[in-house]
Structure formats: structure tokens, C-alpha cells
Design a protein around this motif. Structure first.
Motif, short mmCIF file in Angstrom:
data_model
loop_
_atom_site.label_atom_id
_atom_site.label_comp_id
_atom_site.label_asym_id
_atom_site.label_seq_id
_atom_site.Cartn_x
_atom_site.Cartn_y
_atom_site.Cartn_z
N SER A 244 0.83 -1.21 0.00
CA SER A 244 0.00 0.00 0.00
C SER A 244 0.86 1.25 0.00
O SER A 244 0.35 2.37 -0.04
N ASP A 245 2.19 1.08 0.06
CA ASP A 245 3.12 2.20 0.06
C ASP A 245 3.15 2.84 -1.33
O ASP A 245 3.52 2.20 -2.31
N THR A 246 2.76 4.11 -1.41
CA THR A 246 2.69 4.80 -2.70
C THR A 246 4.04 4.86 -3.39
O THR A 246 4.16 4.65 -4.61
N ASP A 247 5.11 5.15 -2.61
CA ASP A 247 6.44 5.24 -3.20
C ASP A 247 6.89 3.89 -3.76
O ASP A 247 7.47 3.80 -4.84
N LYS A 248 6.63 2.81 -3.01
CA LYS A 248 7.01 1.49 -3.49
C LYS A 248 6.21 1.10 -4.73
O LYS A 248 6.73 0.46 -5.65
N ASN A 249 4.96 1.50 -4.77
CA ASN A 249 4.15 1.22 -5.95
C ASN A 249 4.73 1.92 -7.18
O ASN A 249 4.73 1.36 -8.29
N SER A 250 5.21 3.13 -7.00
CA SER A 250 5.81 3.87 -8.11
C SER A 250 7.08 3.18 -8.60
O SER A 250 7.33 3.08 -9.80
N ILE A 251 7.88 2.70 -7.65
CA ILE A 251 9.10 1.99 -8.01
C ILE A 251 8.78 0.67 -8.72
O ILE A 251 9.40 0.32 -9.73
N ALA A 252 7.79 -0.05 -8.21
CA ALA A 252 7.39 -1.31 -8.85
C ALA A 252 6.92 -1.08 -10.27
O ALA A 252 7.29 -1.81 -11.20
N ALA A 253 6.10 -0.05 -10.48
CA ALA A 253 5.60 0.27 -11.82
C ALA A 253 6.74 0.64 -12.75
O ALA A 253 6.76 0.24 -13.93
N ALA A 254 7.72 1.38 -12.24
CA ALA A 254 8.86 1.79 -13.05
C ALA A 254 9.71 0.58 -13.43
O ALA A 254 10.22 0.48 -14.55
N GLU A 318 11.79 9.16 2.35
CA GLU A 318 11.15 9.62 1.10
C GLU A 318 12.20 9.97 0.06
O GLU A 318 12.06 9.67 -1.13
N LYS A 319 13.30 10.60 0.53
CA LYS A 319 14.37 10.98 -0.38
C LYS A 319 15.03 9.75 -0.99
O LYS A 319 15.33 9.71 -2.20
N SER A 320 15.25 8.72 -0.17
CA SER A 320 15.88 7.50 -0.67
C SER A 320 15.01 6.83 -1.74
O SER A 320 15.52 6.32 -2.75
N MET A 321 13.71 6.86 -1.53
CA MET A 321 12.81 6.27 -2.52
C MET A 321 12.80 7.08 -3.81
O MET A 321 12.78 6.52 -4.91
N GLN A 322 12.84 8.39 -3.68
CA GLN A 322 12.88 9.26 -4.85
C GLN A 322 14.17 9.04 -5.66
O GLN A 322 14.15 9.01 -6.89
N LEU A 323 15.27 8.87 -4.95
CA LEU A 323 16.55 8.63 -5.63
C LEU A 323 16.52 7.30 -6.39
O LEU A 323 16.98 7.22 -7.53
N LEU A 324 15.99 6.26 -5.74
CA LEU A 324 15.92 4.96 -6.40
C LEU A 324 15.01 5.02 -7.63
O LEU A 324 15.35 4.48 -8.69
N LEU A 325 13.87 5.69 -7.50
CA LEU A 325 12.96 5.82 -8.63
C LEU A 325 13.62 6.56 -9.78
O LEU A 325 13.49 6.18 -10.95
N SER A 326 14.38 7.60 -9.44
CA SER A 326 15.08 8.37 -10.47
C SER A 326 16.10 7.51 -11.21
O SER A 326 16.21 7.59 -12.45
N LYS A 327 16.84 6.67 -10.48
CA LYS A 327 17.86 5.84 -11.12
C LYS A 327 17.24 4.75 -11.99
O LYS A 327 17.79 4.36 -13.01
N ILE A 328 16.09 4.26 -11.57
CA ILE A 328 15.40 3.26 -12.38
C ILE A 328 14.93 3.87 -13.70
O ILE A 328 15.13 3.30 -14.78
N LYS A 329 14.33 5.05 -13.62
CA LYS A 329 13.80 5.69 -14.82
C LYS A 329 14.89 6.14 -15.78
O LYS A 329 14.68 6.16 -17.00
N SER A 330 16.05 6.49 -15.25
CA SER A 330 17.13 6.98 -16.11
C SER A 330 18.05 5.86 -16.59
O SER A 330 18.94 6.09 -17.41
N ASN A 331 17.83 4.66 -16.12
CA ASN A 331 18.75 3.56 -16.48
C ASN A 331 18.61 3.16 -17.94
O ASN A 331 17.50 3.02 -18.47
#
Length: 386
Positions: A244-254, A318-331
Motif C-alpha cells: 500500500s506504500d505509494t512510493d514502493k508502488n511507483s518503483i514497482a511500476a517503473a 522519502e528521499k531514498s525512494m525518490q533517488l531509487l525511482l530516479s535511477k530506475i527511470k534513467s537507467n
């Protein structure tokens, strides 16, 4: 006069032969007429005749749920027989036994190709069913007779199959009560039924309908069609995908989006022995190590800064999740890894063993989990100490 007397026995013999030949010809004509009347109805897509010669249950004898088929399903074979044709090659009649046989050349749909397509589509549906939530899986009963025929209907409606020829023998019996009244009737049998549908029954019951390599190919190609929830359910990575974690859901979708854009595979070899097969593959997907390395470097830089102290634990998470999401999207980096898959044949078809773990490890590697909050870590540490 003596000559006339001498010719009489000879003439009687000739007359008898003519009579016998005439009767034989009439019988053959009657048999041909019965066959023609029946098979012309198949050519004319007569539903009642189809149901008489093609048993819906026999086509899928292993269906776990049998129901009364709808009229829609019963009309499916009109598609199957739309290019059906036949030629009577010969007829043999045995009046003493009241039996007859006819050799036919049938023109039917390419049932081998249809069966192969059905096998692939059915396996794909089963995989997606396993990937659905429990509620969705309950709604999808791919083992029911109706579901199987609807899938067959979909294939017949969307694909163009060639026509092939095969020869077969039709048996008939004379149900007439006396010699003066012939009632020839085609004997319905599994063999005839199978021949009329181009051998489809034989093909569908073949436990090697899909080879181990073809089976694995269906598994891996089906992954490309899965959404985020299905991927999480199927691969069993609940900590990453089902949350149910919104940040984790965003990472999973990415991650799923990145997987869809990079995933590919190549089968290197297949060692098959009896009912077991081992397949060596090379899987291409995103480079999870490259993502984590870039993420960890930037995270370390952030954590050593004054901003990290000021932000507090919630914002740091929150910052750590944002950084991980950013690296996934830019990979853009990909990696090819070796993966070994084991399959067994249970007498029905080839099945992939431990597919979830094998596929999940090959695709996501060390990215099977995401950062957790400092509070969660503290709770976990306290539980371990207790």
C-alpha cells in the motif's frame, strides 16, 4: 436344338452374374448416397449433424468442469467445417454381414497448426490466471469446457488456417429388417470423429504438443504482457510489488516498465531425458547492479550532507525512494545473465518447475527489495533482540 440346350446353362450363369453385379452396384449406390447426404450436411455447416459426429466432450476429455454448452459454443464448429470437403474413393459392400466400408479423401482444416496455437494460448491463459489475484483467478475458470471452446472460437475467428488432405475409412451397417429394405447407417466412432476434425483430438491429447523449448518460450513471452500486480503475484516479490506504500508502488511500476522495454531471451540448449528437460538460456534485462550502484552512491552523498540531518527520518526515507525511482527511470544499461530452467512432463504437457524463483532472480536480481524506513529497521532490530 441341341445347340440351344447346350447354351441354356451358360446363359443362366451370365444372367446370375448380371443380377449379382446389378445388386452390388445398387448397394454401393445406396451406401454412397448415405455418405453423401451426411457429409454434405457438414459442408453446409449443419449444427445438428456436427453434434452427431463430433462429441464436444471427447475433444476435451480432461476438462475439470463440464457444463451444458451454450448455443454460441455449439456453433463454433461451423467455423471449423467452413472449408470441409470430401471425395469418395471406393465402396465395398458385404451383404451377408450387412456391412460396408468406404474409403474417403477428406479436406479439413490444418488441425496440427490449430492444436499448436491452442496449446500456446491455453498455457498463456493458465499463467496469467496464476498471476491474477485470488478473486480474479476464481472468476477465470480456464478448465471449464465452455472456456476451452471459447478459446478455440477465438483462434478460428482470428486466424486463417490452411486446408490439408487425409484419407480415412468409413464403416456402415445395414439396419434393414429384411433383404428388401436397406437402411444403411454410418457407424460413429472415435476414429471417424477424429478424422472429420483433421486429427485434432489426437493432436490435443499429445503430451508433446508443445516441446520443452516452446513451453518455456510461452512462459517468458507471457511475462511481457503482465502488469505490475500480476508480476508481483506471479514472481512472489510481495515486498516490492504488493504494497500500500505509494512510493514502493511507483518503483514497482517503473521496474515493470523498464522490464518490458529491455527483456529478451535466447535458448542456448535443451537436454531432454525421459520426462525431464533442462534448458540453458541467456536472459537480457536491465542491469540491476548498475541501478543500485548509482543509487547507493547518490544516497551516500545525500546522507553525509547537512540536509539529511535536517530532513529527519521520514524525509530521509522519502528521499531514498525518490533517488531509487530516479535511477530506475534513467537507467539504460542492460545485462545478459545465464539462467537454467527445469521442466517435467506429467503425461499431459511440459510444466516449468520453480518458475517463479528462476524467472524472478534472472530478471530482478538484487532489486527484489526496496529501502525501508528507519522506523521499520528499528522495529525489526528490536524484534531480533527480543
Amino acid at each position: 436344338m441341341k445347340i440351344a440346350k447346350g447354351l441354356m446353362p451358360f446363359l443362366l450363369i451370365i444372367l446370375a452374374v448380371i443380377c449379382l453385379t446389378g445388386c452390388s452396384h445398387v448397394d454401393k449406390t445406396d451406401v454412397q448416397a448415405v455418405i453423401t447426404n451426411e457429409l454434405d450436411l457438414l459442408k453446409n455447416l449443419d449444427s445438428d449433424t456436427t453434434q452427431k459426429y463430433v462429441s464436444y466432450k471427447e475433444l476435451f476429455p480432461d476438462a475439470t468442469k463440464e457444463i451444458k454448452l451454450s448455443n454460441e459454443v455449439k456453433e463454433i464448429f461451423s467455423l471449423f467445417f467452413q472449408n470441409f470437403d470430401y471425395e469418395i474413393l471406393s465402396v465395398n459392400v458385404d451383404n451377408d454381414k450387412k456391412e460396408a466400408t468406404a474409403s474417403l479423401r477428406l479436406s479439413t482444416i490444418d488441425a496440427a497448426s490449430l492444436a499448436k496455437d491452442y496449446g500456446e494460448a491455453s498455457l498463456k491463459n493458465a499463467i496469467l490466471k496464476a498471476a491474477d489475484s485470488e478473486e480474479q483467478a476464481t472468476e477465470k475458470n480456464t478448465d471449464s469446457m465452455e472456456e476451452r471452446y471459447l478459446l478455440l472460437d477465438q483462434l478460428l475467428s482470428n486466424n486463417n488456417y490452411a486446408t490439408v488432405e487425409r484419407e480415412c475409412t468409413v464403416e456402415l451397417c445395414n439396419k434393414g429388417s429384411n433383404d428388401d429394405k436397406d437402411e444403411w447407417e454410418i457407424i460413429r466412432s472415435h476414429s471417424l470423429e477424429n478424422n472429420l476434425v483433421g486429427g485434432l483430438m489426437t493432436y490435443l491429447s499429445d503430451n508433446n504438443l508443445l516441446s520443452p523449448e516452446e513451453t518455456l518460450t510461452v512462459y517468458l513471452n507471457t511475462l511481457k504482457t503482465m502488469n505490475t500486480e500480476q508480476m508481483g503475484n506471479y514472481l512472489g516479490i510481495e515486498s516490492l510489488f504488493n504494497t500500500s506504500d505509494t512510493d514502493k508502488n511507483s518503483i514497482a511500476a517503473a521496474l515493470v516498465e523498464l522490464f518490458h522495454s529491455t527483456f529478451d531471451f535466447n535458448i542456448s540448449s535443451c537436454d531432454e531425458e525421459s520426462y525431464n528437460a533442462v534448458i540453458q538460456t541467456k536472459i537480457t534485462t536491465f542491469d540491476s547492479n548498475a541501478i543500485l550502484t548509482a543509487y547507493q552512491n547518490e544516497l551516500d552523498t545525500y546522507l553525509s550532507s547537512a540536509d539529511a540531518v535536517i530532513d529527519g527520518s521520514v524525509k530521509r526515507y522519502e528521499k531514498s525512494m525518490q533517488l531509487l525511482l530516479s535511477k530506475i527511470k534513467s537507467n539504460t544499461a542492460t545485462v545478459q545473465t545465464a539462467a537454467v530452467f527445469h521442466l517435467t512432463n506429467d503425461g499431459v504437457s511440459w510444466k516449468l518447475q520453480d518458475s517463479n524463483a528462476a524467472i524472478g532472480n534472472a530478471i530482478f536480481g538484487t532489486l527484489s527489495s526496496t529501502p525501508v524506513s528507519e522506523e521499520a529497521n528499528d522495529t525489526a532490530d528490536s524484534s531480533e533482540q527480543n
